[in-house]
Write a protein that holds these residues in place. Sequence first.
Motif, mmCIF file in Angstrom:
data_model
loop_
_atom_site.group_PDB
_atom_site.id
_atom_site.type_symbol
_atom_site.label_atom_id
_atom_site.label_comp_id
_atom_site.label_asym_id
_atom_site.label_seq_id
_atom_site.Cartn_x
_atom_site.Cartn_y
_atom_site.Cartn_z
ATOM 1 N N LEU A 65 0.853 -1.184 0.000
ATOM 2 C CA LEU A 65 0.000 0.000 0.000
ATOM 3 C C LEU A 65 0.893 1.239 0.000
ATOM 4 O O LEU A 65 1.959 1.240 0.615
ATOM 5 C CB LEU A 65 -0.882 0.034 1.246
ATOM 6 N N GLN A 66 0.414 2.279 -0.647
ATOM 7 C CA GLN A 66 1.243 3.481 -0.768
ATOM 8 C C GLN A 66 0.375 4.710 -0.564
ATOM 9 O O GLN A 66 -0.777 4.749 -1.013
ATOM 10 C CB GLN A 66 1.854 3.527 -2.172
ATOM 11 N N SER A 67 0.903 5.696 0.147
ATOM 12 C CA SER A 67 0.192 6.972 0.235
ATOM 13 C C SER A 67 1.160 8.112 0.009
ATOM 14 O O SER A 67 2.329 8.053 0.393
ATOM 15 C CB SER A 67 -0.506 7.133 1.588
ATOM 16 N N ASP A 68 0.659 9.152 -0.654
ATOM 17 C CA ASP A 68 1.374 10.419 -0.812
ATOM 18 C C ASP A 68 0.462 11.503 -0.260
ATOM 19 O O ASP A 68 -0.665 11.643 -0.720
ATOM 20 C CB ASP A 68 1.666 10.697 -2.293
ATOM 21 N N GLN A 69 0.969 12.233 0.700
ATOM 22 C CA GLN A 69 0.135 13.246 1.338
ATOM 23 C C GLN A 69 0.803 14.615 1.236
ATOM 24 O O GLN A 69 1.972 14.767 1.547
ATOM 25 C CB GLN A 69 -0.146 12.884 2.799
ATOM 26 N N TYR A 70 0.000 15.605 0.800
ATOM 27 C CA TYR A 70 0.459 16.983 0.656
ATOM 28 C C TYR A 70 -0.354 17.849 1.615
ATOM 29 O O TYR A 70 -1.567 17.715 1.692
ATOM 30 C CB TYR A 70 0.235 17.473 -0.783
ATOM 31 N N SER A 71 0.332 18.735 2.317
ATOM 32 C CA SER A 71 -0.380 19.550 3.310
ATOM 33 C C SER A 71 0.103 20.992 3.261
ATOM 34 O O SER A 71 1.267 21.252 2.955
ATOM 35 C CB SER A 71 -0.146 19.012 4.727
ATOM 36 N N LEU A 72 -0.805 21.889 3.585
ATOM 37 C CA LEU A 72 -0.464 23.314 3.656
ATOM 38 C C LEU A 72 -1.292 23.914 4.764
ATOM 39 O O LEU A 72 -2.499 23.658 4.837
ATOM 40 C CB LEU A 72 -0.794 23.992 2.324
ATOM 41 N N GLY A 73 -0.678 24.735 5.630
ATOM 42 C CA GLY A 73 -1.461 25.225 6.758
ATOM 43 C C GLY A 73 -1.013 26.565 7.289
ATOM 44 O O GLY A 73 0.104 27.014 7.047
#
Lengths: 761, 322
Positions: A509-517
């Motif tokens: 399983l693979q995840s790519d997470q992008y965040s801005l805050g």
Amino acid sequence: MTYLIAKVEWLRRIHLSFMVIVFFFSAVLINAQTQKDTTTIKLQEVVVYGDEAGKNLTDPLMGRVSIKDKLILNLPVMFGEPDIVKTLQTLPGVSPGVEGFTGLYVHGGDNDQNLFLYQGLPLYHVSHLGGIFSSFNVFTVRSLDFFKSSFPARYGGRISSITDIGMNQPDFEKFTGKFSLGLLGGNAYISAPLVKEKTAFSVGLRRSWIDAISIPTLAIMNQVQKKKGEKHIAQYAFVDFNMRIDHHFNQKSKMYLVGYYGYDNLKIGERLFESREDKNAVMNSGDSDEPSRFFDEDINRLSWGNWGVLGAFDYRLNNGLLHASIYHSNYSSSYKQEKEYQANLSDPSTYGYNRSHTKNKIKDVGFKVSYMGEFGEFYLFESGAGFIHHAYLPEGLLNESREGEELFSDDNNSPDVSANEGYFYMDNTFNITDRVAFQAGLRGVTYHIQSHSHNRLEPRASLRINLSPDYSIKAGYARMYQFVQQISSNYINLPTDLWQPITAELKPLQSDQYSLGLYGNLPHSMYFSVEGWYKDMQHLLEYREGISSLNPNLNWEEKLTAGKGWSYGIDLSVSKTAGKFSGSVGYGLMWNRRKFDELNQGETFPAKFDNRHKLNINANYSLNEKIEFNAGWTYMTGNRLTLSLYNYDIPGDQFPDAPSVGAPNLDEITGVDYYSKRNNIRMPAYHRLDLGMSIHRLLKNGKKGIWNVSLYNAYCRMNPITIKKDDVNKIWEAKGNQWNRVFKTFSFIPVIPSVSYTYIF
Amino acid sequence: MKYVYFIIIALLLNSCYRDIDLNKHREMEGENLLTINSIINPDSTVAVAATRMFFFSDVHNERVVVSDLDIELHINSEFIEKMRFNAQRKLYESVSRPAIGDVVSLQTTFNNTKVQTADIIPESVAIESINAERQGPMHIYSGNDYLLTYRITFSDNPDEENFYFLQYDVVDKRYDVDMGERDFTSEFVFQQLAKQVNGTLPGWEPYSFYGLPFSDRGINGKTHTLVVKEKIQGEFSNLTAQKQMNREFKLYAISKSYYNYLVSLLCNRSDDGGIHGGMIDIGVADPIKVYSNIDGGIGILGSYAVEPKVIDIFSFTGKFPQ
């Protein structure tokens, strides 16, 4: 003269400008300096924000929440049992799943995508009593770090969240402890030095006592039922045990040993035997002095849990910390169904049984070394490497039956599967200027299973820019891989859901997470965060449709199909942690989607826990040193479920000669459920108010007693957990029979009061 | 105080079930999908039932028949005839009769959607022998019960995957001893079926009033003896009053599609003892779709062939003791 006056004026203005500039930069420098301290102090107003606000502003990592034990203990929860996972469920971006169960669905992920580390020991399936209680004894917990957006490179193995639980260190000075008695169980914790200031231990024990009530109650019932030849069997208990021993060699080096044991056992069934009426009937008939004796017993047994041990060594260098640890972690679940009978105890040929047994196991043995160092104020470095040997029993199935002398056995155990996982990581944190911090990390993993290796790199990056002393913006990216998954066809996480490893046929399983805050401090000891995030998930696994028609002897891998998911949203949080009145408001907005080529005709569908809006308000008010009030209000858009809205006819009585298993419903006219799309219906919205009060009493010799009274679901909102179809209400009319078919919501959790007493010494 | 208790009890007993209106979720697909059901065999002509689906909470007391379709019957890819609608039976009927081994396909159009399906008629299987034995009186449910064990022998064709359905029943209710409870649990092929129905959550047991399907997994190409039982409760049956006890045994050969359909119906029985059935019943488990082989529609085209066999149980066991 005019020239001199002009020149002096010019000099005065320069001087003033210069002073303004100096003052401005001084103020900035002073504030920037104080940001680095754990306690932030303003010049004009002394306001202590504390660790949380400081971290919120300055920590480059996004989506990180640090929770202290006090918050966990104060949150009003079901049955008054403080629960780590239920505390995490109140955070924005976290869906709780089905009410009452300790599910954790973080940023659109699934429940098995969360890693729980208990002082470094990985645990699987962290719940007791079907998820009503979590596996962690809060008396042993000092702190909790929860990551849901950005992840330090030292963590890996799950794609949605990391919960790193720190245990309380034992007390090196004196004997201390806590006992707590609640409605369903008891909790004890003691800590004491073995050698003062050198060696100390702590032990925590928690046990349910539902069986203390159920066993004598059932014994009375069974005594009454005995004349009917019936005996009911029901028993449930959970226990968890924590142990820690610390030894300080000197100021620089120490070691500790941690042990954990947590298991649940459920037994339910009935036994039938000759009744008094049978005896009387036979005696009255005059055929025999005694009726034939027999028994017929049907028992279901379910057990699950974890145990593990971890040993660690820390050595403090001049500007860093060296750490080494080794551990063994074991998870198992077992479901047995046994039907045993003998129609005539005098005739052995009438003895028989049917037994089936399903097992699932994971054993991990691992070690790790790491180094963390600070090089001036500008550079923090962390690096490590480790190895884990996994041994899985993905699906153990055994069916046995005996009829007299004939024995049938079908052992369809999937073979044990072993895997070796090696990893390294490094994290670099640069405080580039007073305003800008940047964290760059990399984790490399090699996972070797069934003569096949999966080699993966997981880059991590975070950036923080201080816009002003009170505001900062952050951005983050993280890639994560997962090599084991718990497949479930249920909406609630059950221990019978199997943990199964990724193999040569399946991709990790693979995840790519992008965040801005945006993060900031507000007046009156408040702080806020607004985080936007997007998560892409690949190689998710689900059971294939039509699994009933597949060969039951299929390998477990062949029952699965892979697909992808994506989710995005905004998490908003405002918190106040200081003062008599403290609390938080959290709001989450989310979309959550899935797409599998072999499911739902290959079309995109919403995930089960696609909760569009979630609002949590928690408040705590300290009236005085003795009395504290807590309240929590939760609102959430309903979960999704797959519901058949239409029915269609079966062949039925139109083909009377055809072989048939009968109508699935009571009435042939109702026909068969037709399912169009997955998760096609959204449940009604969920909301609930919880209230609690704690009364602290100082006792003699520094001891303390705390009464806690709480009301879960205070206004008794019967939140539905599912919708079902009901067709049993038949209305007889003059013109003909008519079925009254309706859709009905099903709820089962009303208002639940609870009381508990904690004794601290 | 009593008033407070009343409120508390009323709150706690507040209905766990509440009606909910889901009319806003009506779908075009549900309103326009054609249901086709047809179970064919070599001993009769082809009959097809064509109906419409209905929204569950609508008033629906009888099938909504679609009577204006052009249904084409093809056998072995060759067009045979257009089926005629019989208004009395509410079925489309053919004149032709298919044979064992024929591939039968049906085609029609409904609301501009092509609906088609096909199935192959299996070869019938002969029951080679049947044996019966009786135990009792003994205690099963009461002290005057009897257990009959039947052994039915047949041979499976090794060349292909085969599917079957076993049913046994009273022949004439007026004269035969009443039918007891059918018990399939001792038989290996039905334990395989239980494994399939339960997946990894055992709990379903092979009991049925109607009979049960099974496949040739584990018995492929062998001569196998099915061991099934009948439990007769003495106090509820006319054991000594009846002079005969005939039982008709039907070992159907069924098509793979029909087998998948029947098994998926069993998997959806939420009234069984299995954990999964129970969880489907309260709605916390993913439902299992009932199998369908109708392209562009829903329902089933299944086929079977059977050679029934009747035996007089008393010829093996003698009559029940007085």
